[in-house]
Design a protein around this motif. Structure first.
Motif, PDB file in Angstrom:
ATOM      1  N   ALA A   1      32.332  33.005  41.946  1.00  0.00           N
ATOM      2  CA  ALA A   1      31.252  32.319  41.706  1.00  0.00           C
ATOM      3  C   ALA A   1      31.349  31.264  40.620  1.00  0.00           C
ATOM      4  O   ALA A   1      30.917  30.381  40.460  1.00  0.00           O
ATOM      5  CB  ALA A   1      30.234  33.314  42.001  1.00  0.00           C
ATOM      6  N   ALA A   2      31.650  32.082  39.474  1.00  0.00           N
ATOM      7  CA  ALA A   2      31.590  31.482  38.194  1.00  0.00           C
ATOM      8  C   ALA A   2      32.302  29.949  38.260  1.00  0.00           C
ATOM      9  O   ALA A   2      31.830  28.886  37.604  1.00  0.00           O
ATOM     10  CB  ALA A   2      32.111  32.172  37.084  1.00  0.00           C
ATOM     11  N   THR A   3      33.519  30.009  38.541  1.00  0.00           N
ATOM     12  CA  THR A   3      34.392  28.807  38.540  1.00  0.00           C
ATOM     13  C   THR A   3      33.636  27.794  39.693  1.00  0.00           C
ATOM     14  O   THR A   3      33.652  26.603  39.412  1.00  0.00           O
ATOM     15  CB  THR A   3      35.815  29.113  39.267  1.00  0.00           C
ATOM     16  OG1 THR A   3      36.207  30.152  38.181  1.00  0.00           O
ATOM     17  CG2 THR A   3      36.700  27.861  39.352  1.00  0.00           C
ATOM     18  N   LEU A   4      33.179  28.257  40.961  1.00  0.00           N
ATOM     19  CA  LEU A   4      32.412  27.465  41.691  1.00  0.00           C
ATOM     20  C   LEU A   4      31.328  26.707  41.017  1.00  0.00           C
ATOM     21  O   LEU A   4      31.180  25.423  41.211  1.00  0.00           O
ATOM     22  CB  LEU A   4      32.091  28.286  43.043  1.00  0.00           C
ATOM     23  CG  LEU A   4      31.003  27.520  44.021  1.00  0.00           C
ATOM     24  CD1 LEU A   4      32.048  26.231  44.694  1.00  0.00           C
ATOM     25  CD2 LEU A   4      30.732  28.682  44.926  1.00  0.00           C
ATOM     26  N   ALA A   5      30.634  27.330  40.351  1.00  0.00           N
ATOM     27  CA  ALA A   5      29.428  27.014  39.559  1.00  0.00           C
ATOM     28  C   ALA A   5      29.764  25.610  38.526  1.00  0.00           C
ATOM     29  O   ALA A   5      29.248  24.685  38.506  1.00  0.00           O
ATOM     30  CB  ALA A   5      28.672  28.042  38.879  1.00  0.00           C
ATOM     31  N   ASP A   6      31.012  26.209  37.772  1.00  0.00           N
ATOM     32  CA  ASP A   6      31.361  25.196  37.025  1.00  0.00           C
ATOM     33  C   ASP A   6      31.770  23.592  37.472  1.00  0.00           C
ATOM     34  O   ASP A   6      31.230  22.580  37.258  1.00  0.00           O
ATOM     35  CB  ASP A   6      32.678  25.758  36.287  1.00  0.00           C
ATOM     36  CG  ASP A   6      32.269  26.868  35.083  1.00  0.00           C
ATOM     37  OD1 ASP A   6      31.190  26.934  35.008  1.00  0.00           O
ATOM     38  OD2 ASP A   6      33.420  27.585  35.008  1.00  0.00           O
ATOM     39  N   HIS A   7      32.197  23.913  38.691  1.00  0.00           N
ATOM     40  CA  HIS A   7      32.753  22.762  39.427  1.00  0.00           C
ATOM     41  C   HIS A   7      31.449  21.912  39.918  1.00  0.00           C
ATOM     42  O   HIS A   7      31.435  20.593  39.980  1.00  0.00           O
ATOM     43  CB  HIS A   7      33.778  23.064  40.593  1.00  0.00           C
ATOM     44  CG  HIS A   7      35.126  23.438  40.091  1.00  0.00           C
ATOM     45  ND1 HIS A   7      35.989  22.742  39.570  1.00  0.00           N
ATOM     46  CD2 HIS A   7      35.901  24.569  40.397  1.00  0.00           C
ATOM     47  CE1 HIS A   7      36.943  23.225  39.342  1.00  0.00           C
ATOM     48  NE2 HIS A   7      37.145  24.472  39.905  1.00  0.00           N
ATOM     49  N   VAL A   8      30.657  22.746  40.374  1.00  0.00           N
ATOM     50  CA  VAL A   8      29.365  22.093  41.076  1.00  0.00           C
ATOM     51  C   VAL A   8      28.518  21.537  39.942  1.00  0.00           C
ATOM     52  O   VAL A   8      27.857  20.299  39.706  1.00  0.00           O
ATOM     53  CB  VAL A   8      28.405  23.082  42.091  1.00  0.00           C
ATOM     54  CG1 VAL A   8      27.304  22.429  42.251  1.00  0.00           C
ATOM     55  CG2 VAL A   8      29.434  23.608  43.261  1.00  0.00           C
ATOM     56  N   ARG A   9      28.477  21.949  38.809  1.00  0.00           N
ATOM     57  CA  ARG A   9      27.833  21.405  37.876  1.00  0.00           C
ATOM     58  C   ARG A   9      28.416  20.036  37.337  1.00  0.00           C
ATOM     59  O   ARG A   9      27.886  18.827  37.017  1.00  0.00           O
ATOM     60  CB  ARG A   9      27.747  22.377  36.428  1.00  0.00           C
ATOM     61  CG  ARG A   9      26.850  23.428  36.591  1.00  0.00           C
ATOM     62  CD  ARG A   9      26.431  23.927  35.286  1.00  0.00           C
ATOM     63  NE  ARG A   9      25.699  25.235  35.351  1.00  0.00           N
ATOM     64  CZ  ARG A   9      26.269  26.475  35.456  1.00  0.00           C
ATOM     65  NH1 ARG A   9      27.591  27.023  35.333  1.00  0.00           N
ATOM     66  NH2 ARG A   9      25.326  27.346  35.667  1.00  0.00           N
ATOM     67  N   LEU A  10      29.790  20.016  37.279  1.00  0.00           N
ATOM     68  CA  LEU A  10      30.640  18.867  37.084  1.00  0.00           C
ATOM     69  C   LEU A  10      30.164  17.707  37.998  1.00  0.00           C
ATOM     70  O   LEU A  10      29.956  16.573  37.813  1.00  0.00           O
ATOM     71  CB  LEU A  10      32.121  19.138  36.915  1.00  0.00           C
ATOM     72  CG  LEU A  10      33.208  18.210  36.589  1.00  0.00           C
ATOM     73  CD1 LEU A  10      34.485  18.719  36.085  1.00  0.00           C
ATOM     74  CD2 LEU A  10      33.555  17.189  38.005  1.00  0.00           C
ATOM     75  N   LEU A  11      30.147  18.215  39.259  1.00  0.00           N
ATOM     76  CA  LEU A  11      29.907  17.145  40.363  1.00  0.00           C
ATOM     77  C   LEU A  11      28.398  16.698  40.310  1.00  0.00           C
ATOM     78  O   LEU A  11      28.291  15.609  40.558  1.00  0.00           O
ATOM     79  CB  LEU A  11      29.853  17.740  41.752  1.00  0.00           C
ATOM     80  CG  LEU A  11      31.407  18.184  42.107  1.00  0.00           C
ATOM     81  CD1 LEU A  11      31.349  18.952  43.338  1.00  0.00           C
ATOM     82  CD2 LEU A  11      32.076  16.716  42.522  1.00  0.00           C
ATOM     83  N   HIS A  12      27.639  17.370  39.708  1.00  0.00           N
ATOM     84  CA  HIS A  12      26.182  16.847  39.785  1.00  0.00           C
ATOM     85  C   HIS A  12      25.894  16.004  38.515  1.00  0.00           C
ATOM     86  O   HIS A  12      25.363  14.885  38.534  1.00  0.00           O
ATOM     87  CB  HIS A  12      25.392  18.040  39.395  1.00  0.00           C
ATOM     88  CG  HIS A  12      24.746  18.753  40.767  1.00  0.00           C
ATOM     89  ND1 HIS A  12      23.466  18.582  41.059  1.00  0.00           N
ATOM     90  CD2 HIS A  12      25.450  19.544  41.528  1.00  0.00           C
ATOM     91  CE1 HIS A  12      23.487  19.158  42.240  1.00  0.00           C
ATOM     92  NE2 HIS A  12      24.559  19.859  42.503  1.00  0.00           N
ATOM     93  N   ALA A  13      26.892  16.178  37.376  1.00  0.00           N
ATOM     94  CA  ALA A  13      26.969  15.200  36.372  1.00  0.00           C
ATOM     95  C   ALA A  13      27.644  13.871  36.935  1.00  0.00           C
ATOM     96  O   ALA A  13      27.273  12.828  36.487  1.00  0.00           O
ATOM     97  CB  ALA A  13      27.582  15.916  35.137  1.00  0.00           C
ATOM     98  N   TRP A  14      28.617  14.149  37.798  1.00  0.00           N
ATOM     99  CA  TRP A  14      29.458  12.868  38.134  1.00  0.00           C
ATOM    100  C   TRP A  14      28.598  12.060  39.019  1.00  0.00           C
ATOM    101  O   TRP A  14      28.736  11.026  39.032  1.00  0.00           O
ATOM    102  CB  TRP A  14      30.646  13.294  38.589  1.00  0.00           C
ATOM    103  CG  TRP A  14      31.510  12.631  39.244  1.00  0.00           C
ATOM    104  CD1 TRP A  14      32.324  11.403  38.778  1.00  0.00           C
ATOM    105  CD2 TRP A  14      31.800  11.936  40.611  1.00  0.00           C
ATOM    106  NE1 TRP A  14      32.953  10.753  39.452  1.00  0.00           N
ATOM    107  CE2 TRP A  14      32.682  10.916  40.767  1.00  0.00           C
ATOM    108  CE3 TRP A  14      31.536  12.651  41.917  1.00  0.00           C
ATOM    109  CZ2 TRP A  14      33.501  10.416  41.928  1.00  0.00           C
ATOM    110  CZ3 TRP A  14      32.011  12.077  43.009  1.00  0.00           C
ATOM    111  CH2 TRP A  14      32.849  11.174  43.195  1.00  0.00           C
ATOM    112  N   ALA A  15      27.688  12.682  39.610  1.00  0.00           N
ATOM    113  CA  ALA A  15      26.889  12.022  40.621  1.00  0.00           C
ATOM    114  C   ALA A  15      25.881  10.966  39.929  1.00  0.00           C
ATOM    115  O   ALA A  15      25.450   9.956  40.540  1.00  0.00           O
ATOM    116  CB  ALA A  15      25.727  12.849  41.187  1.00  0.00           C
ATOM    117  N   GLN A  16      25.681  11.143  38.788  1.00  0.00           N
ATOM    118  CA  GLN A  16      24.775  10.248  37.807  1.00  0.00           C
ATOM    119  C   GLN A  16      25.563   9.039  37.256  1.00  0.00           C
ATOM    120  O   GLN A  16      24.989   8.234  37.054  1.00  0.00           O
ATOM    121  CB  GLN A  16      24.256  10.817  36.542  1.00  0.00           C
ATOM    122  CG  GLN A  16      23.682  12.130  36.853  1.00  0.00           C
ATOM    123  CD  GLN A  16      22.276  11.942  38.156  1.00  0.00           C
ATOM    124  OE1 GLN A  16      21.656  10.923  37.943  1.00  0.00           O
ATOM    125  NE2 GLN A  16      22.243  12.788  39.170  1.00  0.00           N
TER     126      GLN A  16
END
Length: 690
Positions: free
Chosen positions: A175-190
């Protein structure tokens, strides 16, 4: 991604006051812009493509490595699209070629020909819905799949950045690695202008991408509050306005499988890397059913639609218990009665549940509508799969059970047994779904097998040469390379025929001797991961050269290391047989451990072999030998990538020289100088190394 017309060309009137230059003139202008010279095969290809499109006749063009085939079809495609005002679809099998076409070749052609056409051409890139980020999902319009996703320290991403390449990370702790990736994706979305997953570097694992993307069935469409900003909608709008649309074989597979509207209206489809199309469409039309997939659909229905799923739950348990008792096998006569009854119960429960999966009254919470669409999509897919498998007449499908670790289709890594259904044939799907209203141009470096186009044409739904005269034409424009002078085909006739073991001592001795003579510089193409690993380990013990094996790192990294150090060897399986492009001194020897026949327990090819034999044909030659010929041609094609390249393709399977089908296989490979003398080959390799 959309490439707009070149600004400088917009104000330039077409030269010749209404006269459009010929396709050869436009090709010369494009090649001149690159600083290149005329290639006869490229010109022949461009003329053949132009003539076929004008005549509405399907065309197969074999264009060897170095021909420059992308410009050979892009120039006539752009010219026709603008002059005839008829959209052209261009499809590739690999991401690398797609990037080359959309970022380099097609913009170049559009820029060069724009001043000489009635109007500047427009081009666009189109992929499947799930390849684009969903802004509505990243803004909370859909429920998060994993409730614990963000129960992590906010600085986790900074401490554990992702490594380059999709699916890899510095940590592997869930989960920790998954959350890191998803945070990156949310930042990339902007930041992103396209939302295209392939423009995200470094990439992210599939599980993380699912948190920010939706399928076309899950999309809420016109009700989406962010519709005007939607990345997949914008890509489709651009495709509807474009003259040339670049896509991939997976999209063609979806279109051929009954969803033609995924592509904009068009009159021509150009398929590059066409030798892979039939397999890609087979994959797109293959479905599976498991206890896990049924439980997933039921869970979404309960969670996001408040639906009662007791009937489906009971059907799932009955199906799961029965499936757990099934051996890994193919069902040539359809599902056994008891198993069909269990699948039918799942079908009926899913059908009934579909009528009740709808938004809960009075529930206006954030993500409710998106959650309902996710549930509807999952239950609808479950129903359609179960209905297909439970059909009384299943002769058009290949049905089989795959258990974890047992044969093809079992390598899911999650310990789950599955039922699979794949189309017995895809020629009809291609013919009806892709070619009924469009002219097809199919090109590859390997389209002739045994010296003829018949096998590939048949797989594309075009019939045999001579059938329906004038329906299709096959043309081999050759290659600029002098294969007999640049390469040697060595068949190790003295070795024993391959058996069940991954490697033999005699084979390892032969490999070591050849690599020593070549001074490394070896690409080893093996029939299995076990064989590649065994050979790599043996060579590391015997030889003083670096030996890389597929699985040691990401494939692009391994290929780069192989190319950068001429002494290095690289061993691997199917991924290396196609698409590896390493010109120069790093690849002087291509080793092929055995003729790459399909596995005898491959359910789809076994079924196709049986179907050919029942129709009175030779199943081995039409299925197994054809499959092997295509892979041999692709594998041998890794050797000569430029006019300066020299080397040896060494096949360690004596059957290529001794079996009756050997001639058919060798005629499908480049026309290298042949020998079975190991002394001659080792001497040639030593001269090259020196």
């Amino acid at each position: 991604m959309t490439t707009e017309p070149v600004d400088a060309a917009a104000d330039v009137a077409p030269e010749g006051a209404g006269t459009v230059p010929s396709v050869e003139e436009l090709l010369d202008l494009t090649v001149a812009r690159l600083g290149g010279g005329r290639r006869d095969g490229q010109h022949q290809m461009a003329v053949e493509v132009s003539d076929a499109i004008d005549a509405g006749r399907h065309l197969l063009v074999q264009a060897g490595t170095g021909t420059g085939k992308s410009l050979g079809y892009l120039v006539p495609a752009v010219r026709h699209a603008v002059v005839a005002d008829e959209r052209v679809i261009v499809s590739t099998a690999t991401l690398a070629l797609q990037r080359q076409v959309i970022t380099r070749d097609l913009p170049l052609v559009a820029e060069v020909v724009a001043p000489r056409l009635p109007r500047p051409p427009k081009v666009a890139l189109l992929k499947g819905w799930h390849n684009y980020l969903c802004l509505h999902k990243t803004s909370g319009g859909y429920p998060v799949d994993d409730a614990t996703l963000f129960d992590l320290p906010s600085d986790a991403a900074a401490e554990h950045p992702a490594e380059e390449g999709r699916g890899r990370s510095r940590r592997d702790d869930g989960a920790a690695t998954l959350a890191d990736h998803v945070r990156l994706l949310h930042a990339w979305a902007q930041q992103t202008d396209s939302g295209d997953r392939d423009e995200l570097v470094p990439g992210v694992p599939d599980r993380a991408w699912r948190q920010v993307s939706v399928t076309s069935l899950e999309c809420i469409g016109q009700r989406c509050p962010l519709l005007s900003e939607c990345f997949p909608e914008r890509a489709r709008a651009a495709a509807r306005e474009a003259d040339v649309v670049v896509t991939n074989h997976a999209m063609l597979g979806i279109a051929a499988s009954g969803s033609p509207n995924v592509l904009p209206e068009h009159g021509v489809v150009v398929v590059d890397e066409a030798h892979e199309l039939a397999d890609r469409i087979t994959s797109a039309a293959t479905v599976d059913l498991s206890l896990t997939s049924i439980e997933h659909a039921a869970r979404l229905a309960r969670r996001h639609a408040g639906a009662e799923t007791a009937v489906l739950d009971a059907a799932a348990q009955s199906f799961g218990s029965l499936l757990a008792q099934q051996p890994a096998e193919r069902y040539p006569l359809g599902l056994p009665d008891e198993l069909r009854t269990a699948v039918s119960a799942v079908r009926d429960a899913a059908r009934e549940l579909l009528t009740r999966v709808k938004p809960e009254p009075g529930k206006g919470k954030e993500g409710a509508e998106g959650g309902t669409k996710m549930a509807q999509s999952a239950v609808l897919q479950l129903f359609e799969v179960a209905e297909r498998m439970a059909a009384e007449d299943s002769t058009s499908d290949v049905l089989w059970c795959a258990r974890p670790g047992d044969g093809p289709g079992s390598g899911w890594g999650d310990g789950v047994s599955r039922l699979h259904a794949a189309p017995l044939h895809v020629a009809g799907l291609i013919r009806a779904g892709l070619l009924a209203e469009a002219t097809g141009v199919f090109t590859s470096a390997t389209l002739t097998l045994g010296g003829r186009f018949d096998a590939v044409a048949g797989s594309l739904g075009l019939g045999r040469d001579g059938d329906d005269a004038g329906e299709w034409k096959g043309v081999d424009v050759g290659s600029p390379f002098d294969y007999p002078r640049q390469g040697i085909l060595y068949v190790a006739r003295h070795l024993p025929a391959p058996g069940r073991e991954p490697t033999t001592d005699a084979q390892l001795d032969e490999i070591a001797g050849l690599i020593e003579a070549a001074g490394g510089r070896t690409l080893g193409l093996f029939s299995s991961r076990r064989a590649a690993t065994a050979a790599a380990e043996a060579m590391r013990e015997r030889l003083d050269v670096p030996v890389l094996a597929q699985g040691d790192d990401q494939l692009p990294t391994l290929v780069r290391q192989f190319a950068d150090d001429p002494a290095t060897c690289l061993f691997g399986t199917l991924s290396l047989w196609q698409g590896v492009d390493v010109p120069g001194p790093s690849c002087r020897l291509v080793l092929i451990d055995r003729i790459p026949f399909p596995r005898p327990d491959d359910p789809v090819r076994s079924a196709r072999t049986r179907a050919v034999e029942q129709a009175g044909g030779n199943g081995f030659m039409q299925v197994s030998a054809t499959h092997a010929a295509l892979l041999l041609a692709q594998g041998a094609g890794r050797l000569i990538r430029s006019a300066e390249d020299r080397g040896v393709v060494a096949v360690l399977d004596p059957r290529l020289a001794t079996a009756r089908y050997g001639t058919f296989l060798t005629r499908s490979m480049p026309d290298f100088w042949p020998t079975t003398d190991p002394g001659v080959v080792r001497a040639a390799l030593r001269r090259l190394d020196a």
